[in-house]
Write a protein that holds these residues in place. Structure first.
Motif, PDB file in Angstrom:
ATOM      1  N   ILE A   1       5.723  15.243  -2.278  1.00 22.76           N
ATOM      2  CA  ILE A   1       5.276  14.191  -3.188  1.00 22.76           C
ATOM      3  C   ILE A   1       6.479  13.576  -3.931  1.00 22.76           C
ATOM      4  CG2 ILE A   1       4.717  15.552  -5.279  1.00 22.76           C
ATOM      5  CD1 ILE A   1       2.054  13.377  -3.914  1.00 22.76           C
ATOM      6  N   ARG A   2       7.526  14.371  -4.171  1.00 22.75           N
ATOM      7  CA  ARG A   2       8.719  13.824  -4.836  1.00 22.75           C
ATOM      8  C   ARG A   2       9.357  12.735  -3.970  1.00 22.75           C
ATOM      9  NH1 ARG A   2      11.931  18.142  -5.227  1.00 22.75           N
ATOM     10  NH2 ARG A   2      11.358  18.830  -7.311  1.00 22.75           N
ATOM     11  N   ASP A   3       9.512  13.042  -2.666  1.00 27.19           N
ATOM     12  CA  ASP A   3      10.086  12.059  -1.740  1.00 27.19           C
ATOM     13  C   ASP A   3       9.230  10.794  -1.696  1.00 27.19           C
ATOM     14  OD1 ASP A   3      12.007  13.814  -1.151  1.00 27.19           O
ATOM     15  OD2 ASP A   3      11.314  14.305   0.878  1.00 27.19           O
ATOM     16  N   PHE A   4       7.932  11.027  -1.634  1.00 28.95           N
ATOM     17  CA  PHE A   4       7.013   9.893  -1.557  1.00 28.95           C
ATOM     18  C   PHE A   4       7.132   8.994  -2.793  1.00 28.95           C
ATOM     19  CE2 PHE A   4       2.687   8.517  -2.936  1.00 28.95           C
ATOM     20  CZ  PHE A   4       2.554   7.444  -2.065  1.00 28.95           C
ATOM     21  N   TYR A   5       7.185   9.598  -3.982  1.00 25.55           N
ATOM     22  CA  TYR A   5       7.268   8.786  -5.201  1.00 25.55           C
ATOM     23  C   TYR A   5       8.620   8.048  -5.281  1.00 25.55           C
ATOM     24  CZ  TYR A   5       2.957  10.846  -7.055  1.00 25.55           C
ATOM     25  OH  TYR A   5       1.653  11.209  -7.246  1.00 25.55           O
ATOM     26  N   SER A   6       9.701   8.693  -4.830  1.00 17.38           N
ATOM     27  CA  SER A   6      11.007   8.025  -4.873  1.00 17.38           C
ATOM     28  C   SER A   6      11.035   6.832  -3.920  1.00 17.38           C
ATOM     29  CB  SER A   6      12.121   9.003  -4.491  1.00 17.38           C
ATOM     30  OG  SER A   6      12.159  10.028  -5.433  1.00 17.38           O
ATOM     31  N   THR A   7      10.516   7.036  -2.698  1.00 18.37           N
ATOM     32  CA  THR A   7      10.479   5.938  -1.728  1.00 18.37           C
ATOM     33  C   THR A   7       9.599   4.801  -2.240  1.00 18.37           C
ATOM     34  OG1 THR A   7      10.555   7.663  -0.056  1.00 18.37           O
ATOM     35  CG2 THR A   7      10.064   5.469   0.737  1.00 18.37           C
ATOM     36  N   SER A   8       8.470   5.161  -2.830  1.00 16.38           N
ATOM     37  CA  SER A   8       7.547   4.137  -3.344  1.00 16.38           C
ATOM     38  C   SER A   8       8.199   3.344  -4.472  1.00 16.38           C
ATOM     39  CB  SER A   8       6.256   4.791  -3.861  1.00 16.38           C
ATOM     40  OG  SER A   8       5.609   5.490  -2.828  1.00 16.38           O
ATOM     41  N   ALA A   9       8.898   4.046  -5.371  1.00 15.68           N
ATOM     42  CA  ALA A   9       9.557   3.353  -6.494  1.00 15.68           C
ATOM     43  C   ALA A   9      10.628   2.400  -5.954  1.00 15.68           C
ATOM     44  CB  ALA A   9      10.166   4.370  -7.456  1.00 15.68           C
ATOM     45  N   ASP A  10      11.372   2.831  -4.935  1.00 16.22           N
ATOM     46  CA  ASP A  10      12.410   1.954  -4.361  1.00 16.22           C
ATOM     47  C   ASP A  10      11.768   0.699  -3.764  1.00 16.22           C
ATOM     48  OD1 ASP A  10      14.304   3.736  -5.124  1.00 16.22           O
ATOM     49  OD2 ASP A  10      14.539   4.668  -3.143  1.00 16.22           O
ATOM     50  N   ARG A  11      10.623   0.908  -3.129  1.00 17.18           N
ATOM     51  CA  ARG A  11       9.908  -0.236  -2.537  1.00 17.18           C
ATOM     52  C   ARG A  11       9.512  -1.239  -3.621  1.00 17.18           C
ATOM     53  NH1 ARG A  11       4.686   1.032   1.141  1.00 17.18           N
ATOM     54  NH2 ARG A  11       4.179  -1.175   1.352  1.00 17.18           N
ATOM     55  N   LEU A  12       8.956  -0.736  -4.706  1.00 20.20           N
ATOM     56  CA  LEU A  12       8.533  -1.639  -5.787  1.00 20.20           C
ATOM     57  C   LEU A  12       9.745  -2.313  -6.443  1.00 20.20           C
ATOM     58  CD1 LEU A  12       5.646   0.410  -7.469  1.00 20.20           C
ATOM     59  CD2 LEU A  12       5.524  -1.273  -5.623  1.00 20.20           C
ATOM     60  N   LYS A  13      10.839  -1.561  -6.574  1.00 20.11           N
ATOM     61  CA  LYS A  13      12.053  -2.148  -7.187  1.00 20.11           C
ATOM     62  C   LYS A  13      12.569  -3.321  -6.358  1.00 20.11           C
ATOM     63  CE  LYS A  13      13.995   1.922  -9.500  1.00 20.11           C
ATOM     64  NZ  LYS A  13      15.098   2.900  -9.463  1.00 20.11           N
TER      65      LYS A  13
ATOM     66  N   CYS B   1       0.869  -1.195   0.000  1.00 16.48           N
ATOM     67  CA  CYS B   1       0.000   0.000   0.000  1.00 16.48           C
ATOM     68  C   CYS B   1       0.897   1.234   0.000  1.00 16.48           C
ATOM     69  CB  CYS B   1      -0.868   0.073   1.244  1.00 16.48           C
ATOM     70  SG  CYS B   1      -1.832  -1.391   1.494  1.00 16.48           S
ATOM     71  N   LEU B   2       0.732   2.076  -0.972  1.00 13.78           N
ATOM     72  CA  LEU B   2       1.551   3.293  -1.091  1.00 13.78           C
ATOM     73  C   LEU B   2       0.653   4.463  -0.672  1.00 13.78           C
ATOM     74  CD1 LEU B   2       2.966   2.329  -4.623  1.00 13.78           C
ATOM     75  CD2 LEU B   2       3.973   1.809  -2.390  1.00 13.78           C
ATOM     76  N   GLU B   3       0.892   4.995   0.525  1.00 13.00           N
ATOM     77  CA  GLU B   3      -0.016   6.017   1.098  1.00 13.00           C
ATOM     78  C   GLU B   3       0.483   7.428   0.840  1.00 13.00           C
ATOM     79  OE1 GLU B   3      -1.091   5.546   5.188  1.00 13.00           O
ATOM     80  OE2 GLU B   3      -2.445   3.911   4.716  1.00 13.00           O
ATOM     81  N   TYR B   4      -0.352   8.222   0.151  1.00 15.06           N
ATOM     82  CA  TYR B   4       0.015   9.612  -0.150  1.00 15.06           C
ATOM     83  C   TYR B   4       0.228  10.409   1.136  1.00 15.06           C
ATOM     84  CZ  TYR B   4      -1.966   8.789  -4.822  1.00 15.06           C
ATOM     85  OH  TYR B   4      -2.247   8.295  -6.063  1.00 15.06           O
ATOM     86  N   PRO B   5       1.267  11.252   1.158  1.00 15.97           N
ATOM     87  CA  PRO B   5       1.451  12.129   2.320  1.00 15.97           C
ATOM     88  C   PRO B   5       0.600  13.393   2.222  1.00 15.97           C
ATOM     89  CG  PRO B   5       3.288  12.398   0.791  1.00 15.97           C
ATOM     90  CD  PRO B   5       2.365  11.363   0.191  1.00 15.97           C
ATOM     91  N   VAL B   6       0.142  13.729   0.994  1.00 16.82           N
ATOM     92  CA  VAL B   6      -0.654  14.959   0.765  1.00 16.82           C
ATOM     93  C   VAL B   6      -1.707  14.645  -0.299  1.00 16.82           C
ATOM     94  CG1 VAL B   6       1.132  16.680   1.297  1.00 16.82           C
ATOM     95  CG2 VAL B   6       1.031  15.688  -0.996  1.00 16.82           C
ATOM     96  N   THR B   7      -2.708  15.531  -0.413  1.00 17.36           N
ATOM     97  CA  THR B   7      -3.724  15.332  -1.440  1.00 17.36           C
ATOM     98  C   THR B   7      -3.148  15.669  -2.821  1.00 17.36           C
ATOM     99  OG1 THR B   7      -5.836  16.085  -2.289  1.00 17.36           O
ATOM    100  CG2 THR B   7      -4.593  17.674  -1.022  1.00 17.36           C
ATOM    101  N   THR B   8      -3.724  15.104  -3.870  1.00 20.71           N
ATOM    102  CA  THR B   8      -3.249  15.396  -5.225  1.00 20.71           C
ATOM    103  C   THR B   8      -4.106  16.474  -5.907  1.00 20.71           C
ATOM    104  OG1 THR B   8      -4.543  13.535  -5.980  1.00 20.71           O
ATOM    105  CG2 THR B   8      -2.207  13.153  -5.628  1.00 20.71           C
ATOM    106  N   GLU B   9      -4.941  17.175  -5.112  1.00 23.21           N
ATOM    107  CA  GLU B   9      -5.762  18.230  -5.725  1.00 23.21           C
ATOM    108  C   GLU B   9      -5.133  19.614  -5.576  1.00 23.21           C
ATOM    109  OE1 GLU B   9      -9.839  17.990  -4.238  1.00 23.21           O
ATOM    110  OE2 GLU B   9      -9.363  15.908  -3.895  1.00 23.21           O
ATOM    111  N   ILE B  10      -3.892  19.653  -5.039  1.00 23.04           N
ATOM    112  CA  ILE B  10      -3.197  20.930  -4.879  1.00 23.04           C
ATOM    113  C   ILE B  10      -2.523  21.263  -6.201  1.00 23.04           C
ATOM    114  CG2 ILE B  10      -1.359  22.102  -3.586  1.00 23.04           C
ATOM    115  CD1 ILE B  10      -1.835  20.090  -1.333  1.00 23.04           C
TER     116      ILE B  10
END
Ligand SMILES: C[S@@+](CC[C@H](N)C(=O)[O-])C[C@H]1O[C@@H](n2cnc3c(N)ncnc32)[C@H](O)[C@@H]1O
Length: 247
Positions: free
Chosen positions: A84-96, A64-73
């Motif tokens: 959101i950049r940090d979140f996407y990098s961490t998520s990509a590392d997890r999937l890798k 489960c990849l949980e957003y730290p902030v809403t995507t409507e900003i």
């Protein structure tokens, strides 16, 4: 060096919400993946996971990849970009890490993965190093204009797709210059969008669709919608066809 061949990341389009609108290919990939990944807001089950719930294998590992902030900003907000950049990098590392262990990962995507999806941020970060495949899906907007029983474009109509996160002046200018429009990411942007439609002289043509094809679907003229918070899964349609129908 890795002892096992890396798995494949599948961006799996699930369609607009009704599980029956998922493709056979999407269902097959989900049923055979050893890792099922999905994005969600903190504390929520996640729309994509809800759509696929009945076909997720019991044996699958879930990420489960949980957003730290809403995507409507607005996408230019500095605090938003950093978080959101940090979140996407961490998520990509997890999937890798799962891919490196030889797992095929099905990343569940509402609608179509290549259309405003969070999947794109995984695609950009993973495709250079690991195999990635995309399974297209019926877009949310397609499900919504069908739910509203509203043809969206006739003949040579121009259709403009607008994120509701744009500023009011940009929205108005784009709306003045199109035959048909779809406005995404309505949520907290509703009143700004309503003003832009009014300024473009199109408010009375606009249709509001909430949770199209999902449980709790609502369709009504935007002019009848009270000023109130609306959910993330809401969209505004401006149908084309004005003066272009051959009868
Ligand atoms: C980040 S975009 C994802 C779009 C998705 N990948 C697609 O193909 O439709 C999310 C926005 O799509 C719109 N949306 C998608 N599906 C919807 C649905 N079933 N009902 C209403 N709005 C929907 C909403 O405006 C929402 O804020």
């Amino acid at each position: 060096m890795n002892a096992v061949a890396p798995g494949t990341l599948y961006g799996v389009g699930l369609g607009p919400g009704d599980p029956e609108l998922m493709t056979l290919k999407a269902a097959r990939i989900i049923a055979s993946a050893s890792v099922i990944a999905h994005f969600r807001k903190a504390g929520r089950p996640g729309h994509a996971r809800t759509i696929a719930a009945d076909i997720i294998p019991k044996s699958a590992i879930e990420a489960c990849l949980e957003y730290p902030v809403t995507t409507e900003i607005n996408f230019h907000d500095a605090g938003y970009i950093d978080a959101i950049r940090d979140f996407y990098s961490t998520s990509a590392d997890r999937l890798k890490r799962h891919l490196d262990d030889g797992h095929n990962v099905a990343l569940l995507c509402e609608g179509d993965p290549f259309f405003y999806g969070s999947f794109l941020h995984m695609y950009d970060r993973i495709k250079a190093t690991h195999p990635v495949a995309v399974i297209p899906g019926i877009t949310g907007m397609s499900g919504c204009w069908t739910a509203a029983d509203t043809p969206i474009t006739y003949g040579d109509d121009v259709l403009t797709v607008l994120p509701g996160t744009l500023d009011a002046a940009s929205l108005t200018a784009r709306l003045k210059d199109t035959d048909a429009a779809v406005i995404m990411k309505v949520g907290r942007n509703l009143e700004k969008i309503r003003r832009a439609l009014r300024d473009a002289g199109r408010l009375n043509d606009a249709i509001y669709v909430e949770r199209g094809t999902m449980h709790g679907e609502r369709v009504l003229p935007l002019s009848s919608l009270d000023a109130q918070p609306v959910p993330y899964f809401s969209i505004i349609l401006l149908p084309g066809g004005r003066g272009r129908r051959i009868t």
